[in-house]
Design a protein around this motif. Structure first.
Motif, PDB file in Angstrom:
ATOM      1  N   ASN A  84       0.831  -1.209   0.000  1.00 45.06           N
ATOM      2  CA  ASN A  84       0.000   0.000   0.000  1.00 45.06           C
ATOM      3  C   ASN A  84       0.864   1.257   0.000  1.00 45.06           C
ATOM      4  O   ASN A  84       0.610   2.207   0.741  1.00 45.06           O
ATOM      5  N   TYR A  85       1.913   1.253  -0.819  1.00 42.88           N
ATOM      6  CA  TYR A  85       2.795   2.411  -1.046  1.00 42.88           C
ATOM      7  C   TYR A  85       3.637   2.743   0.187  1.00 42.88           C
ATOM      8  O   TYR A  85       4.227   3.815   0.260  1.00 42.88           O
ATOM      9  N   ARG A  86       3.729   1.790   1.117  1.00 41.93           N
ATOM     10  CA  ARG A  86       4.560   2.031   2.304  1.00 41.93           C
ATOM     11  C   ARG A  86       6.030   1.930   1.958  1.00 41.93           C
ATOM     12  O   ARG A  86       6.871   2.589   2.574  1.00 41.93           O
ATOM     13  N   GLU A  87       6.357   1.093   0.971  1.00 42.32           N
ATOM     14  CA  GLU A  87       7.740   0.902   0.543  1.00 42.32           C
ATOM     15  C   GLU A  87       7.846   1.077  -0.976  1.00 42.32           C
ATOM     16  O   GLU A  87       6.841   1.070  -1.688  1.00 42.32           O
ATOM     17  N   GLY A  88       9.090   1.184  -1.436  1.00 40.28           N
ATOM     18  CA  GLY A  88       9.338   1.309  -2.866  1.00 40.28           C
ATOM     19  C   GLY A  88      10.051   0.110  -3.453  1.00 40.28           C
ATOM     20  O   GLY A  88      10.290   0.057  -4.667  1.00 40.28           O
ATOM     21  N   THR A  89      10.413  -0.865  -2.594  1.00 36.62           N
ATOM     22  CA  THR A  89      11.148  -2.051  -3.034  1.00 36.62           C
ATOM     23  C   THR A  89      10.449  -3.305  -2.528  1.00 36.62           C
ATOM     24  O   THR A  89      10.110  -3.404  -1.342  1.00 36.62           O
ATOM     25  N   ARG A 114       0.739  10.086   3.222  1.00 40.22           N
ATOM     26  CA  ARG A 114       1.754   9.026   3.308  1.00 40.22           C
ATOM     27  C   ARG A 114       3.067   9.442   2.661  1.00 40.22           C
ATOM     28  O   ARG A 114       4.146   9.152   3.190  1.00 40.22           O
ATOM     29  N   PHE A 115       2.994  10.095   1.522  1.00 42.92           N
ATOM     30  CA  PHE A 115       4.211  10.365   0.748  1.00 42.92           C
ATOM     31  C   PHE A 115       5.085  11.444   1.393  1.00 42.92           C
ATOM     32  O   PHE A 115       6.264  11.551   1.086  1.00 42.92           O
ATOM     33  N   PHE A 116       4.512  12.219   2.303  1.00 39.60           N
ATOM     34  CA  PHE A 116       5.278  13.245   3.018  1.00 39.60           C
ATOM     35  C   PHE A 116       5.711  12.789   4.406  1.00 39.60           C
ATOM     36  O   PHE A 116       6.668  13.334   4.963  1.00 39.60           O
TER      37      PHE A 116
END
Length: 600
Positions: free
Chosen positions: A273-278, A546-548
């Motif tokens: 859920n976009y918590r990580e990028g990998t 989340r993104f900030f």
């Protein structure tokens, strides 16, 4: 040379309420200024909806199928059809209109758009509502509305076979909705060949609101060109460029799935859920594994040398025929984003979503949001109708998908998207409800990718990864999606010159790079004016918290997070470059005049 060179000069306008079908002339200046596809579709939508606030699910809202001037000609990768309508899922934070929403446009490949042009039309515009579930049959000039009651509830794979059997001729090209569209799920889509979709923005919901199950088109003609010798010369150059292109070969080998491992390694993938990028298990669902274990056939759209679509077979518990996938968006949104690393299970999920007629991107986003809310204890199994919706669970994911499509139990809430779920759940869940203007984000994470964040924030249809990461890209994408050509071959820079020559030769109007991009700017500004008229302002160009606030905890971009001040400054500079008011985002009078949109 007539401005209608390269066009039929007419759209087929069908009112399902009255059963009336007629050819309607397209003004020459609209062909000049908006070209076709996305651009011409937006112009028709803007003109048809004279006032803001029209209910997207009302008979008044047009559903527009718009190929482009490349469609129906042997131009490489010219398969695309843009489906344009008013979105049933987006909304501004404040508006004077209860049904305010954005324009939406969804682009699909395959064979439908070229067939529309073979039948003698530059597009199809559908309004009204049929009294019973129906389907359209368009055979050149002959148009029929037929009863589709016996197909009610049929899933797309079975329907794809059944409709062609009933028509008795496989030359018909068809588009259709599944149960989700019939049930008016706001992020339902329109399918073609059971695996190609006009996925984003809820076009399938609008089609369902019109009691329209399908459209079948067969044509026996072909559009002409203004300069035949110039067309053949440019066509030869375009084919030569792509035949020798490493880009083209890579699409055929791995399709978009090549990005599953690549973007994970870069730290820009939607994970958990976009918590990580990998995603540490990306290799298990990537193109290499799919090529080795699943894919047996590469499939091309109309006149396309790229053949980026794949099919094959999986075995075991989740075994079956794979129509398509994993693609990048489907593989990430339903794989990495949900922590599903079982390839066969992932492909079963992808197939089920297509079969039900849901948008893969929004569905994966909704399920990821629910998984996180469940993990955090904000909701329990009772809320989820007994489903143990844990990260990585294929069975739980399949169960929730069925409920969404049927609007059954928790599925009725989930069908509204992540914004509606966050309103219902509360408890701070809006922080990780990943949407812009109500449309869920695609599979590109942005804690370490500010330009893609700008794309999501400023795209006309809500969170869109295809719109472009800056002004120039947005203008270029808008005009590309108006020609009928697929975006993928344009990764090859050498294609630009023959592409412009093809457009000039077909239409009789000279397009250099500057004119090409100015036309795209005109289209993008018209979309903006539609949205502004509905009440969208700067406060709607907002990314989720989340993104900030939530920095990545692993991977090459560990610690990455967006800076709010930098983002706001980037937005301001974007509006200034666009010639829009930085406070309200309204396009300035001088910019509209420059683009020939002063009448707005």
């Amino acid at each position: 040379m007539s401005s209608k060179a390269g066009y039929h000069g007419v759209i087929l306008s069908i009112d399902l309420s009255t059963g009336k079908a007629q050819k309607v002339a397209i003004p020459s200046e609209d062909l000049d200024n908006f070209v076709g596809g996305q651009g011409l579709g937006i112009k028709i939508l803007y003109d048809r909806l004279k006032k803001p606030g029209v209910d997207p699910l009302s008979p008044e809202n047009p559903l527009i199928f718009m190929p482009g001037p490349f469609s129906g000609l042997p131009v490489p990768s010219s398969s695309r059809t843009c489906v344009v309508t008013k979105s049933p899922i987006t909304a501004p934070r404040k508006s004077d209109f209860s049904h305010a929403s954005t324009v939406t446009y969804s682009n699909m490949g395959g064979f439908f758009g070229p067939e529309v042009r073979f039948a003698g039309y530059d597009g199809i515009v559908i309004t009204g509502k049929a009294p019973v579930l129906s389907y359209l049959v368009i055979d050149d000039a002959k148009v029929e509305i037929r009863d589709a009651s016996k197909f009610k509830g049929m899933r797309t794979d079975a329907f794809d076979k059944a409709i062609l059997e009933e028509l008795g001729d496989r030359k018909y090209k068809t588009v259709y909705i599944g149960p989700a569209g019939e049930n008016l799920v706001p992020y339902s889509c329109i399918l073609h060949t059971a695996g190609r979709a006009a996925g984003r923005g809820g076009a399938g919901c609008v089609m369902g609101s019109k009691n329209l199950k399908a459209i079948a088109v067969r044509g026996t003609g072909q559009p002409g060109v203004a300069d035949h010798a110039g067309f053949l010369s440019a066509l030869d150059k375009a084919r030569s460029v792509l035949n020798g292109s490493a880009y083209a070969k890579s699409w055929a080998e791995q399709g978009t799935a090549r990005g599953i491992v690549g973007n994970s390694n870069a730290g820009t993938e939607a994970v958990r859920n976009y918590r990580e990028g990998t995603f540490t298990e990306a290799e298990k669902i990537g193109a290499g594994t799919a090529r080795r274990d699943v894919w047996v056939r590469d499939i091309a759209c109309y006149c396309c040398p790229l053949a980026c679509k794949k099919s094959g077979m999986t075995k075991g518990k989740y075994g079956g025929i794979v129509h398509d996938g994993p693609e990048y968006e489907t593989g990430v949104m339903l794989g990495s984003n949900l922590l599903i690393s079982d390839m066969a299970g992932l492909l079963k999920v992808i197939t089920s979503i297509d079969d039900l007629g849901l948008d893969q991107i929004s569905t994966g986003n909704v399920i990821g949001f629910l998984m996180e809310a469940y993990e955090r204890g904000m909701i329990n199994r009772g809320f989820l109708d007994g489903i143990d919706l844990k990260w990585g669970s294929v069975d739980a994911t399949l169960a929730i998908i069925e409920k969404i499509a049927a609007k059954d139990g928790v599925g009725a809430l989930a069908a509204g998207g992540v914004r509606a779920l966050a309103w219902q759940i509360g408890q701070g869940s809006e922080k990780f409800a990943i949407h812009v203007k109500g449309l869920e984000l695609a599979a590109h994470n942005i804690q370490a990718n500010l330009p893609r964040g700008l794309s999501y924030a400023t795209a006309s249809r809500g969170a869109c990864h295809m719109s472009g990461d800056n002004v120039a890209m947005q203008n270029r994408r808008a005009i590309l999606d108006s020609t009928g050509m697929c975006f993928f071959p344009t990764f090859e820079p050498a294609l630009e010159e023959p592409m412009l020559s093809l457009l000039s030769a077909i239409t009789g109007r000279q397009f250099d790079k500057a004119e090409f991009e100015k036309t795209g700017e005109r289209i993008f500004n018209l979309e903006k004016m539609f949205n502004y008229r509905e009440g969208f302002r700067r406060e709607d160009d907002r990314l989720p918290d989340r993104f900030f606030d939530d920095a990545f905890t692993l991977g090459p971009k560990k610690g990455a997070v967006l800076n709010r001040d930098v983002f706001e400054m980037t937005l301001t500079e974007y509006y200034k470059e666009r010639g829009w008011d930085p406070e309200t985002t309204k396009p300035g009078a001088s910019k509209l005049k420059e683009l020939g949109l002063h009448y707005l």
